[in-house]
Design an enzyme around this catalytic site. Structure first.
Site, mmCIF file in Angstrom:
data_model
loop_
_atom_site.group_PDB
_atom_site.id
_atom_site.type_symbol
_atom_site.label_atom_id
_atom_site.label_comp_id
_atom_site.label_asym_id
_atom_site.label_seq_id
_atom_site.Cartn_x
_atom_site.Cartn_y
_atom_site.Cartn_z
ATOM 1 N N ARG A 106 0.848 -1.198 0.000
ATOM 2 C CA ARG A 106 0.000 0.000 0.000
ATOM 3 C C ARG A 106 0.881 1.245 0.000
ATOM 4 N NH1 ARG A 106 -5.136 1.758 -1.077
ATOM 5 N NH2 ARG A 106 -6.107 2.880 0.634
ATOM 6 N N THR A 156 -8.498 0.615 -10.431
ATOM 7 C CA THR A 156 -8.202 -0.514 -9.539
ATOM 8 C C THR A 156 -8.470 -1.806 -10.299
ATOM 9 O OG1 THR A 156 -8.857 0.817 -7.661
ATOM 10 C CG2 THR A 156 -8.645 -1.522 -7.248
ATOM 11 N N ASN A 191 -6.098 4.202 -7.278
ATOM 12 C CA ASN A 191 -7.336 4.802 -6.763
ATOM 13 C C ASN A 191 -8.273 5.195 -7.900
ATOM 14 O OD1 ASN A 191 -9.112 5.349 -4.741
ATOM 15 N ND2 ASN A 191 -8.488 7.454 -4.485
ATOM 16 N N ASP A 241 -7.992 8.216 0.200
ATOM 17 C CA ASP A 241 -8.544 7.137 1.029
ATOM 18 C C ASP A 241 -8.391 7.429 2.518
ATOM 19 O OD1 ASP A 241 -9.515 5.566 -1.017
ATOM 20 O OD2 ASP A 241 -7.717 4.354 -1.194
ATOM 21 N N SER A 290 -7.947 1.012 3.340
ATOM 22 C CA SER A 290 -8.356 0.546 2.011
ATOM 23 C C SER A 290 -9.574 -0.351 2.125
ATOM 24 C CB SER A 290 -7.202 -0.245 1.391
ATOM 25 O OG SER A 290 -7.600 -0.844 0.180
ATOM 26 N N GLY A 341 -13.664 -1.460 -7.078
ATOM 27 C CA GLY A 341 -14.989 -0.893 -6.807
ATOM 28 C C GLY A 341 -15.034 -0.006 -5.578
ATOM 29 N N GLY A 342 -13.866 0.417 -5.074
ATOM 30 C CA GLY A 342 -13.860 1.327 -3.924
ATOM 31 C C GLY A 342 -14.636 0.706 -2.773
HETATM 32 O O1 DON Z 1 -7.985 1.137 -1.523
HETATM 33 C C1 DON Z 1 -9.134 1.473 -1.781
HETATM 34 O O2 DON Z 1 -10.092 1.135 -1.111
HETATM 35 C C2 DON Z 1 -9.388 2.309 -3.031
HETATM 36 N N1 DON Z 1 -8.221 3.075 -3.353
HETATM 37 C C3 DON Z 1 -9.798 1.408 -4.155
HETATM 38 C C4 DON Z 1 -10.237 2.215 -5.355
HETATM 39 C C5 DON Z 1 -11.092 1.474 -6.279
HETATM 40 O O3 DON Z 1 -11.409 0.322 -6.112
HETATM 41 C C6 DON Z 1 -11.556 2.254 -7.449
HETATM 42 N N2 DON Z 1 -12.460 1.490 -8.212
HETATM 43 N N3 DON Z 1 -13.245 1.372 -8.863
#
Ligand code: DON
Length: 558
Positions: free
Chosen positions: A101, A369, A389, A411, A440, A460-461
């Site tokens: 990370r 991502t 991100n 984040d 994350s 997918g955040g």
């Molecule tokens: O680490 C995380 O939770 C975010 N940076 C992930 C970002 C992400 O999945 C963007 N996607 N669609």
């Protein structure tokens, strides 16, 4: 030291959920008859299988797959980002999470984005110190069988010779066209005289090829030390960022014990903090374990899963952050006693408004991502989720380097209670501090039961966690790899207090049922996630690899 490494046992046997320190797998399993890889792009899946065909193992394949993804999904992950590599070493039964990370630069301060509307999502100030190059070198040298340079070969070739632009990436370019225009190197690669190139156009990245060659030649030191590091730090600082050569030189991957959770007859090995994914899934499963889901109708199960997610995401907001900086009450959050307490406020017939839970919005999905899942014929496994991100990260390239920097600083809870780009809120535990890793949601996960294995993860955040949880429950219900990746998605993350639905996720009757129970429904404009699954049925020996039909990837069995 990671907090969870101090955890011994804690009993939750009553409801069948517990957490233990990761240890060697208890029951020997047969060897897989085939290797399998599912990733977000066919060239990456193929590069991984090629490395296995050359005598590499799943870990070499993971390096090859991530490096090619860095080239062909430049909006999603890459040399300028970071991620988590969950590894299972078959010979020893050892499970480990290689935490690559990004870290906050040492000059970062808690309020550094105050009064800067886009500061944490665009431009070099948004970028943490990248971890992905260090993770590749670490995985290759500690777990792989081939030299790093061999595993990077396909990526270097594709960066130099180019690949065909495909609709998903074209869309990301369209969304960020304005920002890309501000970075001459980026515009030169991704735009055609300033315009969005047509599908099929060749995307060549000679500068990125040069950076990858440097890594192949000199390993991680070539990136984090010496002339290249000096160029990166100077470039970032010139445009308003905070990096120093010292920030780069001090970057280290951290090997962490993954979380090990038990649910029914299944064992989950999943991402530990600084990912929130495993803890939120464990918190939600501990709640769900108090119900006999098999005997409940699908609508009630959906309602209960939403209520479990609401509570688990609330805990995320309050308690979770980098375990090297904050004390996380892991044992409490994953315990059956705590879950029993959470269940007392759940009604079968009624949604609980998030506002009545003890206090502490989500945008549509962007194809940034990426996750991939690998199984080799020795039984080694990798589940890796890597990221810069948002679409194209900070949409900023240091001139001459050829890769996008991440905007992972977003984040962090940049100020208490202010939602980030994924609508997630956070508290002190996830405040910015020098050298700290932002919380994350990335959740690479292995699930094993006596009958077989699942390797799963997704971008997918904030929706990653509900997506992975849904995939696990579907697998436990006997769904195939293809059915798991295709399944409609339903998400709740405590705040905003609404159930987010993919277009067409539920029929009229299912929607009405949730509304009758008092849930507010929010229809997403587009679908989300890009789930990559490998499954292996021990009885029949069947190995399957499936890539989300929402994406452009492919799952192949070799
Ligand atoms: O680490 C995380 O939770 C975010 N940076 C992930 C970002 C992400 O999945 C963007 N996607 N669609």
């Amino acid at each position: 030291m990671a907090v969870h490494s101090q955890v011994r046992w804690f009993a939750a046997a009553l409801f069948g959920v517990c957490l233990v320190v990761v240890s060697a797998a208890a029951t020997p399993v047969p060897l897989p008859p085939k290797a399998a890889i599912a990733s977000g792009h066919p060239l990456a899946t193929q590069a991984g299988l090629d490395v296995i065909a050359q005598g590499g193992n799943a870990f070499d394949a993971a390096v090859a797959v991530s490096a090619v993804l860095a080239v062909v999904e430049p909006a999603s992950s890459g040399v300028g980002g970071g991620g988590f590599y969950l590894l299972h070493v078959a010979a020893t039964g050892h499970d480990v999470m290689v935490d690559g990370r990004e870290t906050a630069p040492m000059a970062a301060t808690r309020d550094m984005y105050a009064g800067r509307a886009e500061g944490s999502t665009a431009g070099p100030l948004a970028a943490g110190i990248p971890g992905e190059p260090a993770a590749w070198a670490w995985v290759a040298s500690h777990y792989g069988r081939l030299p790093l340079a061999t595993s990077l070969k396909s990526a270097i070739r594709i960066a130099r010779d180019g690949f065909e632009l495909y609709p998903r990436l074209q869309n990301a370019i369209r969304v960020k066209q304005k920002q890309l225009l501000q970075s001459p190197d980026a515009a030169g690669v991704f735009l055609l005289k300033g315009a969005v190139p047509p599908v099929g156009a060749r995307i060549r990245q000679p500068l990125l090829a040069g950076t990858l060659e440097l890594l192949a030649r000199e390993g991680a030191d070539g990136f984090y030390k010496g002339a290249f590091a000096a160029k990166l730090a100077a470039g970032v600082r010139k445009d308003g960022g905070l990096w120093t050569v010292d920030d780069l030189a001090r970057y280290r991957v951290i090997e962490r014990a993954p979380l090990r959770l038990h649910y029914g007859d299944a064992t989950l090995v999943t991402a530990s903090p600084p990912s929130s994914g495993g803890v939120v899934i464990g918190d939600a499963l501990a709640i769900l374990a108090g119900y006999d889901l098999a005997s409940l109708d699908a609508n009630t199960r959906r309602h209960l899963t939403i209520e479990a997610l609401r509570r688990a995401y609330r805990d995320r907001a309050e308690y979770l952050g980098d375990p090297d900086f904050v004390q996380i009450p892991l044992e409490l959050l994953l315990s059956s006693q705590y879950a029993a307490g959470q269940r007392t406020s759940i009604r079968l017939d009624r949604a609980t408004p998030s506002s009545v839970l003890r206090p502490v919005y989500t945008g549509d999905e962007s194809p940034s991502t990426t996750h991939f899942s690998v199984l080799d014929r020795e039984g080694n496994r990798v589940g890796a989720t890597v990221s810069i991100n948002l679409f194209f990260g900070a949409t900023y390239m240091v001139p001459g380097t050829g890769f996008m920097l991440n905007d992972t600083m977003d984040d962090f809870a940049v100020s208490a209670g202010t939602p980030n780009a994924f609508g997630l809120v956070g508290a002190d535990a996830n405040a910015i501090a020098p050298g700290k890793r932002a919380l994350s949601s990335m959740t690479p996960t292995f699930v094993e039961r006596p009958s077989g294995l699942l390797i799963i993860g997704s971008p997918g955040g904030s929706t990653i966690i509900s997506n992975v949880l849904g995939g696990i429950l579907n697998w436990l219900d006997g769904k195939s790899a293809a059915e798991i990746v295709a399944a409609p998605r339903v998400h709740h993350q405590y705040l905003p207090d609404s159930v987010m639905l993919e277009p067409g996720a539920l029929n009229a009757e299912e929607r009405a049922d949730l509304e009758r129970r008092g849930h507010k429904l929010h229809d997403g404009r587009s679908s989300w996630g890009n789930t990559q699954v490998v499954t292996w049925d021990y009885g029949s020996g069947k190995v399957e690899a499936a890539s989300d039909p929402r994406g452009a990837g492919v799952g192949l069995v070799y």
